[in-house]
Write an enzyme that holds these catalytic residues in place. Structure first.
Site, PDB file in Angstrom:
ATOM      1  N   PRO A  52      -1.984   3.162   7.054  1.00  0.00           N
ATOM      2  CA  PRO A  52      -2.882   2.967   5.906  1.00  0.00           C
ATOM      3  C   PRO A  52      -2.244   3.388   4.587  1.00  0.00           C
ATOM      4  CG  PRO A  52      -3.482   4.957   7.039  1.00  0.00           C
ATOM      5  CD  PRO A  52      -2.357   4.353   7.824  1.00  0.00           C
ATOM      6  N   CYS A  53      -1.218   2.671   4.191  1.00  0.00           N
ATOM      7  CA  CYS A  53      -0.495   3.021   2.961  1.00  0.00           C
ATOM      8  C   CYS A  53      -1.402   3.062   1.738  1.00  0.00           C
ATOM      9  CB  CYS A  53       0.593   1.994   2.678  1.00  0.00           C
ATOM     10  SG  CYS A  53       1.734   1.737   4.032  1.00  0.00           S
ATOM     11  N   HIS A  54      -2.474   2.276   1.770  1.00  0.00           N
ATOM     12  CA  HIS A  54      -3.348   2.200   0.604  1.00  0.00           C
ATOM     13  C   HIS A  54      -4.071   3.506   0.315  1.00  0.00           C
ATOM     14  CE1 HIS A  54      -5.862   1.333   4.073  1.00  0.00           C
ATOM     15  NE2 HIS A  54      -6.899   1.711   3.364  1.00  0.00           N
TER      16      HIS A  54
END
Length: 103
Positions: A52-54
């Site tokens: 979940p880079c966001h």
DNA sequence: AGGGTGACCCGCT
DNA sequence: CAGCGGGCCACCC
């Protein structure tokens, strides 16, 4: 021994839905207090949806970059319930002490 | 092997 | 409160 970027990705996976952590916080979590910039670099390389880079944003609340475009990043955060005011993520959503990966 | 680059940060104006 | 500048780090030519 995991490589730097793998540690970064692992740390990012520990950020729960609806919360965020700054690049600097992730850096601290993996034992590289001054590696915030490198963290962004590592996340940029990742392209797996498992990470979940966001949920990793700038310390000042701004979204920061995203491999698929900053607007998409903001949209995803919003879908998770993370509210942004004035283009900045509320301080209350931040994980100031992200869970450490090992042990 | 070395330098340039980038999804950053923070202190100081 | 906003802007700038220097510092820091891993990765990829």
């Amino acid at each position: 021994m995991a490589t730097f970027k793998e540690k970064v990705w692992s740390a990012a996976r520990c950020i729960p839905r609806g919360r965020v952590a700054s690049y600097a916080a992730v850096a601290r979590a993996i034992g590289k207090p001054c590696g915030a910039r490198a963290v962004g670099n590592a996340l940029n390389k990742n392209r797996s949806p498992k990470v979940p880079c966001h949920r990793v944003v700038r310390a000042d609340g701004m979204a920061g970059g995203y491999a698929w475009g900053t607007p998409a990043k903001i949209a995803r955060l919003r879908k998770e319930g993370v509210v942004t005011r004035k283009g900045r993520v509320d301080n209350s959503y931040f994980l100031h002490h992200p869970p450490l990966v090992h042990r």
